[in-house]
Design an enzyme around this catalytic site. Structure first.
Site, PDB file in Angstrom:
ATOM      1  N   HIS A  12       0.626   4.824   0.142  1.00 45.74           N
ATOM      2  CA  HIS A  12      -0.256   4.055  -0.746  1.00 45.74           C
ATOM      3  C   HIS A  12      -1.372   4.976  -1.255  1.00 45.74           C
ATOM      4  O   HIS A  12      -1.397   6.161  -0.933  1.00 45.74           O
ATOM      5  CB  HIS A  12      -0.882   2.895   0.043  1.00 45.74           C
TER       6      HIS A  12
ATOM      7  N   GLU B 185      -1.917  15.743   8.613  1.00 42.28           N
ATOM      8  CA  GLU B 185      -1.800  15.854   7.152  1.00 42.28           C
ATOM      9  C   GLU B 185      -2.995  16.639   6.609  1.00 42.28           C
ATOM     10  O   GLU B 185      -4.118  16.476   7.105  1.00 42.28           O
ATOM     11  CB  GLU B 185      -1.780  14.426   6.592  1.00 42.28           C
TER      12      GLU B 185
ATOM     13  N   LYS C 275       3.302  10.261  -3.190  1.00 42.86           N
ATOM     14  CA  LYS C 275       2.477   9.280  -3.899  1.00 42.86           C
ATOM     15  C   LYS C 275       2.908   9.285  -5.358  1.00 42.86           C
ATOM     16  O   LYS C 275       2.756  10.302  -6.049  1.00 42.86           O
ATOM     17  CB  LYS C 275       1.001   9.679  -3.807  1.00 42.86           C
TER      18      LYS C 275
ATOM     19  N   HIS D 228     -13.285   7.650   2.798  1.00 41.87           N
ATOM     20  CA  HIS D 228     -12.915   6.232   2.822  1.00 41.87           C
ATOM     21  C   HIS D 228     -13.900   5.359   3.592  1.00 41.87           C
ATOM     22  O   HIS D 228     -13.685   4.166   3.777  1.00 41.87           O
ATOM     23  CB  HIS D 228     -11.519   6.049   3.414  1.00 41.87           C
TER      24      HIS D 228
ATOM     25  N   GLU E  48      -9.056   1.598   3.619  1.00 36.91           N
ATOM     26  CA  GLU E  48      -7.641   1.425   3.935  1.00 36.91           C
ATOM     27  C   GLU E  48      -7.432   0.448   5.087  1.00 36.91           C
ATOM     28  O   GLU E  48      -6.365   0.420   5.705  1.00 36.91           O
ATOM     29  CB  GLU E  48      -6.993   2.782   4.204  1.00 36.91           C
TER      30      GLU E  48
ATOM     31  N   SER F  24      -9.772  10.599  -2.494  1.00 35.87           N
ATOM     32  CA  SER F  24      -9.759  12.017  -2.129  1.00 35.87           C
ATOM     33  C   SER F  24      -8.576  12.652  -2.849  1.00 35.87           C
ATOM     34  O   SER F  24      -7.557  12.975  -2.247  1.00 35.87           O
ATOM     35  CB  SER F  24      -9.626  12.175  -0.616  1.00 35.87           C
TER      36      SER F  24
ATOM     37  N   LYS G 205       2.983   5.241   5.005  1.00 33.84           N
ATOM     38  CA  LYS G 205       1.559   5.246   5.334  1.00 33.84           C
ATOM     39  C   LYS G 205       0.898   4.260   4.394  1.00 33.84           C
ATOM     40  O   LYS G 205       0.805   4.507   3.197  1.00 33.84           O
ATOM     41  CB  LYS G 205       1.053   6.672   5.079  1.00 33.84           C
TER      42      LYS G 205
ATOM     43  N   ASP H 279      -0.172  16.717   1.521  1.00 35.10           N
ATOM     44  CA  ASP H 279      -0.494  15.652   0.562  1.00 35.10           C
ATOM     45  C   ASP H 279      -1.143  16.299  -0.660  1.00 35.10           C
ATOM     46  O   ASP H 279      -0.467  16.579  -1.657  1.00 35.10           O
ATOM     47  CB  ASP H 279      -1.419  14.623   1.243  1.00 35.10           C
TER      48      ASP H 279
ATOM     49  N   ASP I 149      -4.904  12.310   9.204  1.00 35.70           N
ATOM     50  CA  ASP I 149      -5.015  12.904   7.864  1.00 35.70           C
ATOM     51  C   ASP I 149      -6.417  13.473   7.763  1.00 35.70           C
ATOM     52  O   ASP I 149      -7.402  12.732   7.696  1.00 35.70           O
ATOM     53  CB  ASP I 149      -4.777  11.864   6.760  1.00 35.70           C
TER      54      ASP I 149
ATOM     55  N   GLU J  87      -8.515  10.024   8.270  1.00 38.01           N
ATOM     56  CA  GLU J  87      -7.656   8.944   8.765  1.00 38.01           C
ATOM     57  C   GLU J  87      -7.171   9.219  10.184  1.00 38.01           C
ATOM     58  O   GLU J  87      -6.602  10.278  10.454  1.00 38.01           O
ATOM     59  CB  GLU J  87      -6.426   8.781   7.849  1.00 38.01           C
TER      60      GLU J  87
HETATM   61  P1  PGA Z   1      -6.532   8.756  -1.352  1.00 39.17           P
HETATM   62  O1  PGA Z   1      -6.295   8.774   0.224  1.00 39.17           O
HETATM   63  O2  PGA Z   1      -5.656   7.724  -1.933  1.00 39.17           O
HETATM   64  O3  PGA Z   1      -7.991   8.455  -1.462  1.00 39.17           O
HETATM   65  O4  PGA Z   1      -6.183  10.138  -1.862  1.00 39.17           O
HETATM   66  C1  PGA Z   1      -5.057   8.739   0.834  1.00 39.17           C
HETATM   67  C2  PGA Z   1      -4.689  10.060   1.468  1.00 39.17           C
HETATM   68  O5  PGA Z   1      -5.460  11.025   1.397  1.00 39.17           O
HETATM   69  O6  PGA Z   1      -3.615  10.193   2.014  1.00 39.17           O
HETATM   70 ZN    ZN Z   2      -3.993  12.495   2.527  1.00 39.95          ZN
END
Ligand code: PGA
Ligand code: ZN
Length: 419
Positions: free
Chosen positions: A363, A283, A335, A154, A204, A41, A386, A310, A241, A163
């Protein structure tokens, strides 16, 4: 001075079985390697992930071209550079690419080299990686936000929110934090089984039962927390999230059900959920371009609710500055591959902490055995990490590394602060 002698790269595979890059940097007859993660995503403003789109041998997903760029061009350009001068190494890589989103060489090629260089620098200095970032003493361990139910992009269960996480706020040590999550996860597994659902897991590591409304997932988690002898909202907090980029159409959102509703209606529902399930962190509650919706939401909340950007910030200093001016959030997800180098990641973390934002190291849903982010969290004084559930080795490797760091710190080890 320890000079880089060469950089070697190869195509390896991530936790979704997709090709990714491993780079290995050499100096002083030693080497260190690092593997680039990959999101599902992803935000529009993230740095570019370069793949061999026209090579059908790997369905257009191979990374053989960027691997070649590292083996030839990058290796040559970094030869004789000081391995401990991370900023110079990263600036050479940034300049070599020359585009804003690292579209020429690809952020995946650049980041794998950047992380490997950082690791090798620690190895040569004979210090653990976590001691080679910003913090020099009084190291603290981050609180884990464990993703225990997977939905959205996911999993294929139809859950709107991506999430559902737990954060063991009352844990006094990292190993205690993991133990608390372990108990809750085991109780959650029994509850899901009892309901007749599958206990298989998503990308995840969280369970991905075939339930498709958010409140059913939240109810299961509250039950599992209670069954474990903990109090929701005190010992343990629920965090979400939403990944709302995936849930917007014509300025309306389908966060709370399949129906699209306005921002105001969505906020109203959020406020109900926060109260009912004592949710402490959300998030990406709205999409990456919907700054007014974020600001409106933040204005309705006390500062105690963590609102995390994010896809909104994509670990990008310019976007974080806009978010700060607009009062759009109070925390940022970090990230490395959203921006593409260790140096730029550290710059964003420093600025975020300067303006009072919490930093949460994260991650990607496609990850690997590389535990770089565990050390990064401790070495940057980040409050939280996370990195999925207690399942799948690419998630557990980060928790195991944090357990090792805690042991290394011995009785000087402390947990970070959340509020
Ligand atoms: P992604 O998911 O690595 O698929 O972007 C993690 C997140 O959205 O925090
Ligand atoms: Zn996210």
């Amino acid at each position: 001075m320890s000079k880089i002698t060469k950089v070697v790269a190869r195509q390896v595979f991530d936790s979704r079985g997709n090709p990714t890059i491993e780079a290995e940097v050499y100096s002083n007859n030693l080497s260190a390697s690092s593997i680039c993660p990959s999101g599902a995503s992803t935000g529009t403003y993230e740095a570019f992930e370069k793949r061999d789109k026209s090579n059908k041998k790997y369905l257009g997903k191979s990374v053989l071209k960027p691997v070649k760029i590292i083996n030839n061009l990058i290796s040559k350009k970094l030869k004789n550079q000081n391995i401990h001068d991370q900023e110079r190494i990263d600036h050479i890589l940034i300049k070599l690419d020359g585009t804003k989103q690292k579209k020429k060489i690809g952020a995946n090629a650049i980041l794998s080299v950047s992380m490997a260089a950082k690791k090798l620098s620690s190895k040569i200095k004979k210090i653990p990686l976590y001691k080679n970032f910003i913090v020099k003493k009084n190291f603290k361990l981050p609180y884990p936000m464990m993703n225990i139910i997977n939905g959205g992009a996911h999993a294929n269960n139809g859950l709107r929110i991506q999430e559902f996480m737990i954060r063991p706020d009352k844990a006094r040590s990292f190993s205690e934090a993991v133990r608390m999550c372990f108990i809750i996860i085991n109780n959650l597994r029994s509850l899901i089984k009892k309901k007749g659902h599958s206990t298989s897991v998503g990308d995840e590591g969280g369970f991905a039962p075939m339930i498709n409304d958010n409140e059913s997932a939240l109810k299961l988690i509250v039950k599992a927390i209670k069954k474990s002898g903990f109090t929701n909202g005190q010992d343990v907090s629920i965090c979400l999230d939403v990944a709302a980029n995936e849930l917007i159409k014509n300025k309306n959102y389908s966060i709370h059900s399949k129906n699209y509703i306005t921002v105001d209606q969505s906020i109203k529902k959020y406020l109900l959920l926060i109260k009912k399930y004592k949710i402490k962190s959300i998030e990406d509650p709205f999409s990456e371009n919907d700054w007014p919706a974020w600001s409106k939401f933040v204005s309705k909340l006390s500062n105690k609710t963590q609102i995390v950007g994010d896809d909104l910030f994509v670990t990008n200093l310019e976007r974080l500055k806009v978010g700060f001016l607009n009062v759009s959030a109070n925390s940022i997800l970090i990230k490395l591959n959203q921006i593409g180098t260790v140096t730029e990641t550290l710059e964003v973390i420093k600025f975020a902490q300067l303006i009072g934002f919490k930093t949460i190291i994260s991650h990607r849903s496609g990850d690997s055995e590389d535990a770089f982010i565990a050390d990064l969290a401790v070495g940057t004084d980040s409050n939280q990490i996370k990195t999925g559930s207690l399942a799948r080795s690419e998630r557990v490797s980060k928790y195991n590394q944090l357990i090792r760091i805690e042991e290394d710190l011995g009785n000087r080890s402390k947990m970070n602060k959340i509020n």
